[in-house]
Design an enzyme around this catalytic site. Sequence first.
Site, mmCIF file in Angstrom:
data_model
loop_
_atom_site.group_PDB
_atom_site.id
_atom_site.type_symbol
_atom_site.label_atom_id
_atom_site.label_comp_id
_atom_site.label_asym_id
_atom_site.label_seq_id
_atom_site.Cartn_x
_atom_site.Cartn_y
_atom_site.Cartn_z
ATOM 1 N N ASP A 1 0.900 -1.202 -0.005
ATOM 2 C CA ASP A 1 0.076 -0.013 -0.013
ATOM 3 C C ASP A 1 0.706 1.242 -0.009
ATOM 4 O OD1 ASP A 1 -3.115 0.015 1.076
ATOM 5 O OD2 ASP A 1 -2.151 1.877 0.825
ATOM 6 N N ASN A 2 0.193 2.417 -0.517
ATOM 7 C CA ASN A 2 1.280 3.553 -0.560
ATOM 8 C C ASN A 2 0.627 4.489 0.582
ATOM 9 O OD1 ASN A 2 -1.140 4.528 -1.659
ATOM 10 N ND2 ASN A 2 -0.174 5.744 -3.295
ATOM 11 N N LEU B 1 -6.064 -4.497 -5.599
ATOM 12 C CA LEU B 1 -7.277 -3.861 -4.949
ATOM 13 C C LEU B 1 -6.636 -2.252 -4.837
ATOM 14 C CD1 LEU B 1 -8.306 -6.713 -4.277
ATOM 15 C CD2 LEU B 1 -9.111 -5.376 -2.000
ATOM 16 N N THR C 1 -2.654 4.990 -11.370
ATOM 17 C CA THR C 1 -2.844 3.586 -10.472
ATOM 18 C C THR C 1 -3.692 2.429 -11.237
ATOM 19 O OG1 THR C 1 -2.762 5.020 -8.635
ATOM 20 C CG2 THR C 1 -3.610 2.754 -8.098
ATOM 21 N N ASN D 1 1.863 -3.196 -14.297
ATOM 22 C CA ASN D 1 2.748 -3.791 -13.468
ATOM 23 C C ASN D 1 2.480 -5.072 -12.817
ATOM 24 O OD1 ASN D 1 4.736 -1.745 -14.018
ATOM 25 N ND2 ASN D 1 3.869 -0.354 -12.748
ATOM 26 N N TYR E 1 -11.399 7.495 -12.455
ATOM 27 C CA TYR E 1 -11.714 6.473 -11.944
ATOM 28 C C TYR E 1 -12.382 5.418 -12.912
ATOM 29 C CZ TYR E 1 -13.237 3.108 -8.159
ATOM 30 O OH TYR E 1 -13.409 1.874 -7.344
ATOM 31 N N THR F 1 -19.909 -1.078 -1.091
ATOM 32 C CA THR F 1 -19.726 -1.880 0.080
ATOM 33 C C THR F 1 -19.492 -0.871 1.288
ATOM 34 O OG1 THR F 1 -18.532 -3.359 -1.574
ATOM 35 C CG2 THR F 1 -18.374 -3.614 0.706
ATOM 36 N N ARG G 1 -18.019 8.782 1.537
ATOM 37 C CA ARG G 1 -18.865 7.930 1.369
ATOM 38 C C ARG G 1 -20.305 7.939 2.001
ATOM 39 N NH1 ARG G 1 -16.155 4.246 -2.006
ATOM 40 N NH2 ARG G 1 -17.838 4.112 -3.204
HETATM 41 N N1 UDP Z 1 -24.199 11.124 -0.991
HETATM 42 C C1 UDP Z 1 -25.283 11.667 -0.189
HETATM 43 N N2 UDP Z 1 -24.649 12.231 0.901
HETATM 44 C C2 UDP Z 1 -23.457 12.095 1.223
HETATM 45 C C3 UDP Z 1 -22.598 11.363 0.639
HETATM 46 C C4 UDP Z 1 -23.022 10.778 -0.727
HETATM 47 O O1 UDP Z 1 -26.315 11.800 -0.765
HETATM 48 O O2 UDP Z 1 -23.136 12.872 2.351
HETATM 49 C C5 UDP Z 1 -24.829 10.296 -2.145
HETATM 50 C C6 UDP Z 1 -24.012 10.346 -3.413
HETATM 51 O O3 UDP Z 1 -24.326 11.588 -4.150
HETATM 52 C C7 UDP Z 1 -24.379 9.100 -4.244
HETATM 53 C C8 UDP Z 1 -24.665 8.231 -3.156
HETATM 54 O O4 UDP Z 1 -24.883 8.863 -1.962
HETATM 55 O O5 UDP Z 1 -25.607 9.438 -5.044
HETATM 56 C C9 UDP Z 1 -23.571 7.126 -2.855
HETATM 57 O O6 UDP Z 1 -22.268 7.779 -2.815
HETATM 58 P P1 UDP Z 1 -20.906 7.314 -2.448
HETATM 59 O O7 UDP Z 1 -19.730 8.089 -2.585
HETATM 60 O O8 UDP Z 1 -21.022 6.581 -1.422
HETATM 61 O O9 UDP Z 1 -20.646 6.104 -3.447
HETATM 62 P P2 UDP Z 1 -20.764 6.332 -5.232
HETATM 63 O O10 UDP Z 1 -21.339 7.514 -5.697
HETATM 64 O O11 UDP Z 1 -19.184 6.169 -5.701
HETATM 65 O O12 UDP Z 1 -21.739 5.013 -5.489
#
Ligand code: UDP
Length: 314
Positions: A32-33, A72, A91, A98, A144, A174, A185
């Site tokens: 991991d970095n 991962l 990455t 790599n 991404y 997840t 998240r």
């Molecule tokens: N989201 C939200 N409030 C937050 C963080 C995220 O409503 O504080 C929403 C975001 O806009 C998305 C969903 O929740 O529609 C999931 O976001 P997350 O970043 O967890 O995952 P990803 O977008 O990569 O699925």
Amino acid sequence: MKKILVTGGAGFLGSHLCEKLLNRGDKVYCLDNLYTGSLNNLESFKSNANLEFINHDIINPVDLKVDEIYNLACPASPVHYQAKAIETWKTSVFGIYNMLELARKNDARILQASTSEVYGDPEVNPQKEEYRGNVNPIGPRACYDEGKRAAESLCFDYFRKYNTKIKVIRIFNTYGPRMNKEDGRVVSNFIVQALTGADITIYGDGTQTRSFCYVADLINGIVAMMDSDVNFQGPVNLGNPFEFTMLELAKKVVVKVGSSSKIIFRDLPVDDPLQRKPLIDLAKKKLKWESRIQLEEGLEYTITYFRSLLDVNR
Ligand code: UDP
């Protein structure tokens, strides 16, 4: 004893994977970095003599004797990957190059952690593996999404040219213990906000959907894929098909925590997918896998984790 390399091993998923492999008796190189990973994630098993931590960035090659590689490594939260977009792209793309070279040299199996983001903002729901996606190649999520798409294609090029033993999984959202509380998240944000009495921030009107898989289930699926028939390359979806809106999630978290936080609404980020739900028929058939821990139970474990991390008695 198998010698296994886990890149991104100090991350949320990587650390759970390292722990499972060590418990099985394998020798684990945890690489991991530490951009989004943390040595704290290794705390509960760091004394295991079969664990070796390597501080390294897979943008640069690495030379090890290994039987299996779980790739991962990559920032996975929009906040982090957008803050380091060029590094994220490197990455994903240089990193898998790599690792494929390392797999080829060792004749090792290699599992690539791809993502539901390869489906972009999907026009079909649920998403099955044949769906080719709806990705904006020049948007802020592209480093991404497109990075992971390029990584998948390179895996299959190595398979076609060198017969490399590739395994590609597409991971859907997840959650669980060891999520980074600052990575933005939705599950970690809502739980931390509810525990600290801060406003719960819903982006957009909260009608967008996601399907969340509890981390222990996902790790079982990842290992089942690595250990499956060598002739099965995937890609295979891994996730929990139970779909709900972000507004439903916010309300559930508030009730479960017993919080007085109020729900507020903020702008929806650019290119935020409106819906996401995996079809997991292929995983069921080929891996005999499906998620078992449902949202209620998984949220309990995750809230307990954050409660102790934040040291709150709410
Ligand atoms: N989201 C939200 N409030 C937050 C963080 C995220 O409503 O504080 C929403 C975001 O806009 C998305 C969903 O929740 O529609 C999931 O976001 P997350 O970043 O967890 O995952 P990803 O977008 O990569 O699925």
